[in-house]
Design a protein around this motif. Structure first.
Motif, PDB file in Angstrom:
ATOM      1  N   LEU A  56       0.833  -1.204   0.000  1.00  0.00           N
ATOM      2  CA  LEU A  56       0.000   0.000   0.000  1.00  0.00           C
ATOM      3  C   LEU A  56       0.868   1.254   0.000  1.00  0.00           C
ATOM      4  O   LEU A  56       0.619   2.193  -0.768  1.00  0.00           O
ATOM      5  N   LEU A  57       1.887   1.279   0.833  1.00  0.00           N
ATOM      6  CA  LEU A  57       2.767   2.444   0.904  1.00  0.00           C
ATOM      7  C   LEU A  57       3.496   2.666  -0.426  1.00  0.00           C
ATOM      8  O   LEU A  57       3.646   3.811  -0.880  1.00  0.00           O
ATOM      9  N   ARG A  58       3.929   1.580  -1.049  1.00  0.00           N
ATOM     10  CA  ARG A  58       4.604   1.719  -2.338  1.00  0.00           C
ATOM     11  C   ARG A  58       3.647   2.218  -3.407  1.00  0.00           C
ATOM     12  O   ARG A  58       4.028   3.019  -4.270  1.00  0.00           O
ATOM     13  N   ALA A  59       2.408   1.770  -3.351  1.00  0.00           N
ATOM     14  CA  ALA A  59       1.410   2.231  -4.313  1.00  0.00           C
ATOM     15  C   ALA A  59       1.118   3.723  -4.114  1.00  0.00           C
ATOM     16  O   ALA A  59       0.914   4.464  -5.083  1.00  0.00           O
ATOM     17  N   ILE A  60       1.103   4.158  -2.859  1.00  0.00           N
ATOM     18  CA  ILE A  60       0.904   5.579  -2.574  1.00  0.00           C
ATOM     19  C   ILE A  60       2.061   6.391  -3.162  1.00  0.00           C
ATOM     20  O   ILE A  60       1.849   7.452  -3.779  1.00  0.00           O
ATOM     21  N   ALA A  61       3.295   5.903  -2.994  1.00  0.00           N
ATOM     22  CA  ALA A  61       4.464   6.599  -3.542  1.00  0.00           C
ATOM     23  C   ALA A  61       4.371   6.695  -5.059  1.00  0.00           C
ATOM     24  O   ALA A  61       4.662   7.742  -5.650  1.00  0.00           O
ATOM     25  N   ASP A  62       3.956   5.607  -5.707  1.00  0.00           N
ATOM     26  CA  ASP A  62       3.800   5.614  -7.160  1.00  0.00           C
ATOM     27  C   ASP A  62       2.724   6.608  -7.594  1.00  0.00           C
ATOM     28  O   ASP A  62       2.882   7.315  -8.594  1.00  0.00           O
ATOM     29  N   ARG A  63       1.642   6.658  -6.851  1.00  0.00           N
ATOM     30  CA  ARG A  63       0.546   7.573  -7.185  1.00  0.00           C
ATOM     31  C   ARG A  63       0.984   9.026  -6.992  1.00  0.00           C
ATOM     32  O   ARG A  63       0.655   9.900  -7.813  1.00  0.00           O
ATOM     33  N   LEU A  64       1.718   9.309  -5.916  1.00  0.00           N
ATOM     34  CA  LEU A  64       2.241  10.659  -5.708  1.00  0.00           C
ATOM     35  C   LEU A  64       3.156  11.055  -6.858  1.00  0.00           C
ATOM     36  O   LEU A  64       3.099  12.188  -7.353  1.00  0.00           O
ATOM     37  N   ASP A  65       4.002  10.133  -7.277  1.00  0.00           N
ATOM     38  CA  ASP A  65       4.899  10.397  -8.397  1.00  0.00           C
ATOM     39  C   ASP A  65       4.088  10.722  -9.650  1.00  0.00           C
ATOM     40  O   ASP A  65       4.389  11.681 -10.368  1.00  0.00           O
ATOM     41  N   GLU A  66       3.050   9.945  -9.915  1.00  0.00           N
ATOM     42  CA  GLU A  66       2.209  10.163 -11.096  1.00  0.00           C
ATOM     43  C   GLU A  66       1.537  11.542 -11.045  1.00  0.00           C
ATOM     44  O   GLU A  66       1.542  12.283 -12.042  1.00  0.00           O
ATOM     45  N   LEU A  67       0.982  11.899  -9.896  1.00  0.00           N
ATOM     46  CA  LEU A  67       0.297  13.188  -9.755  1.00  0.00           C
ATOM     47  C   LEU A  67       1.281  14.344  -9.840  1.00  0.00           C
ATOM     48  O   LEU A  67       0.997  15.373 -10.473  1.00  0.00           O
ATOM     49  N   ASP A  68       2.438  14.195  -9.198  1.00  0.00           N
ATOM     50  CA  ASP A  68       3.439  15.266  -9.223  1.00  0.00           C
ATOM     51  C   ASP A  68       3.971  15.491 -10.631  1.00  0.00           C
ATOM     52  O   ASP A  68       4.190  16.639 -11.047  1.00  0.00           O
ATOM     53  N   MET A  69       4.194  14.425 -11.366  1.00  0.00           N
ATOM     54  CA  MET A  69       4.697  14.558 -12.731  1.00  0.00           C
ATOM     55  C   MET A  69       3.671  15.253 -13.617  1.00  0.00           C
ATOM     56  O   MET A  69       4.030  16.089 -14.459  1.00  0.00           O
ATOM     57  N   ALA A  70       2.407  14.939 -13.420  1.00  0.00           N
ATOM     58  CA  ALA A  70       1.356  15.590 -14.204  1.00  0.00           C
ATOM     59  C   ALA A  70       1.307  17.085 -13.902  1.00  0.00           C
ATOM     60  O   ALA A  70       1.159  17.916 -14.809  1.00  0.00           O
ATOM     61  N   THR A  71       1.446  17.439 -12.620  1.00  0.00           N
ATOM     62  CA  THR A  71       1.452  18.848 -12.236  1.00  0.00           C
ATOM     63  C   THR A  71       2.668  19.555 -12.806  1.00  0.00           C
ATOM     64  O   THR A  71       2.584  20.697 -13.278  1.00  0.00           O
ATOM     65  N   MET A  72       3.806  18.880 -12.784  1.00  0.00           N
ATOM     66  CA  MET A  72       5.039  19.483 -13.268  1.00  0.00           C
ATOM     67  C   MET A  72       4.960  19.828 -14.753  1.00  0.00           C
ATOM     68  O   MET A  72       5.557  20.805 -15.212  1.00  0.00           O
ATOM     69  N   GLN A  73       4.218  19.044 -15.495  1.00  0.00           N
ATOM     70  CA  GLN A  73       4.087  19.296 -16.919  1.00  0.00           C
ATOM     71  C   GLN A  73       3.403  20.629 -17.206  1.00  0.00           C
ATOM     72  O   GLN A  73       3.597  21.222 -18.268  1.00  0.00           O
ATOM     73  N   THR A  74       2.606  21.109 -16.255  1.00  0.00           N
ATOM     74  CA  THR A  74       1.918  22.380 -16.464  1.00  0.00           C
ATOM     75  C   THR A  74       2.873  23.564 -16.368  1.00  0.00           C
ATOM     76  O   THR A  74       2.529  24.676 -16.763  1.00  0.00           O
ATOM     77  N   VAL A  75       4.075  23.354 -15.834  1.00  0.00           N
ATOM     78  CA  VAL A  75       5.042  24.434 -15.704  1.00  0.00           C
ATOM     79  C   VAL A  75       5.667  24.772 -17.054  1.00  0.00           C
ATOM     80  O   VAL A  75       6.031  25.905 -17.326  1.00  0.00           O
ATOM     81  N   VAL A  76       5.786  23.766 -17.908  1.00  0.00           N
ATOM     82  CA  VAL A  76       6.392  23.976 -19.223  1.00  0.00           C
ATOM     83  C   VAL A  76       5.282  24.308 -20.220  1.00  0.00           C
ATOM     84  O   VAL A  76       4.394  23.500 -20.458  1.00  0.00           O
TER      85      VAL A  76
END
Length: 203
Positions: A56-76
């Motif tokens: 569960l904790l690893r899945a949360i980390a993966d999901r955070l990574d996915e959400l953060d990467m999507a947000t980061m794309q809005t900067v460019v």
């Protein structure tokens, strides 16, 4: 007949609920049953998709990574970026809905020191942010400045350390910076002060 939920979407929904729970109650308050309650799903749903607490904790980390990467794309925007957009990205992390993710990420950070797989997930978005920062860093430098790789690397370390400390204060509810414009000025001042040091490559 009632449609069965999409397994991928169900896992995302459970991870999103777990992120909210983790941010609200910390890692000690995280359990499969509590995630079920936060997500509003039948008891046992979370344990069906994530058999162990580590999973569960690893899945949360993966999901955070996915959400953060999507947000980061809005900067460019159209292949370009700027220090102001970087400041905007940082400020977003201090307000909802992203503040919850910021708090959950800090909760996972210490857990990751004992779990290499989780650490790898968290490191992906960290590395992407570092790369983005390097690309933007040139815009904070004086016009025409020619610096060695060592100086640029050290300046990046100083700036990212400042940003990480700022995010930690946001996670604790301390709004030490009020606007994107204020943060942009602060980062520019840090860059200017660093470059005027006697030995900027040996801070």
């Amino acid at each position: 007949m009632r449609r069965r939920p999409n397994p991928t979407q169900r896992r995302h929904d459970l991870c999103d609920a777990a992120i909210a729970l983790l941010a609200a109650e910390g890692s000690k308050g995280l359990s499969h049953l509590k995630v079920d309650r936060w997500a509003g799903v039948p008891d046992g749903t979370t344990s069906f998709h994530f058999r162990t607490r580590s999973a569960l904790l690893r899945a949360i980390a993966d999901r955070l990574d996915e959400l953060d990467m999507a947000t980061m794309q809005t900067v460019v925007v159209d292949g370009s970026s700027s220090s102001t957009l970087l400041a905007e990205l940082v400020m977003r992390a201090g307000v909802e809905p992203q503040l919850t993710r910021t708090r959950a990420r800090y909760e996972l950070t210490m857990q990751a020191t004992r779990d290499p797989q989780m650490a790898e997930s968290l490191q992906r978005s960290t590395q992407a942010f570092t790369t983005l920062h390097h690309e933007i860093l040139a815009q904070l430098l004086p016009e025409g400045a020619e610096l060695s790789d060592a100086v640029i690397s050290d300046l990046s370390t100083v700036m990212l350390t400042f940003i990480n400390g700022l995010l930690l204060r946001f996670a604790h509810g301390d709004r030490v910076v009020d606007s994107v414009e204020e943060l942009d000025r602060m980062m520019s001042a840090i860059a200017a002060g660093f470059l005027h040091a006697d030995h900027p490559a040996r801070f």
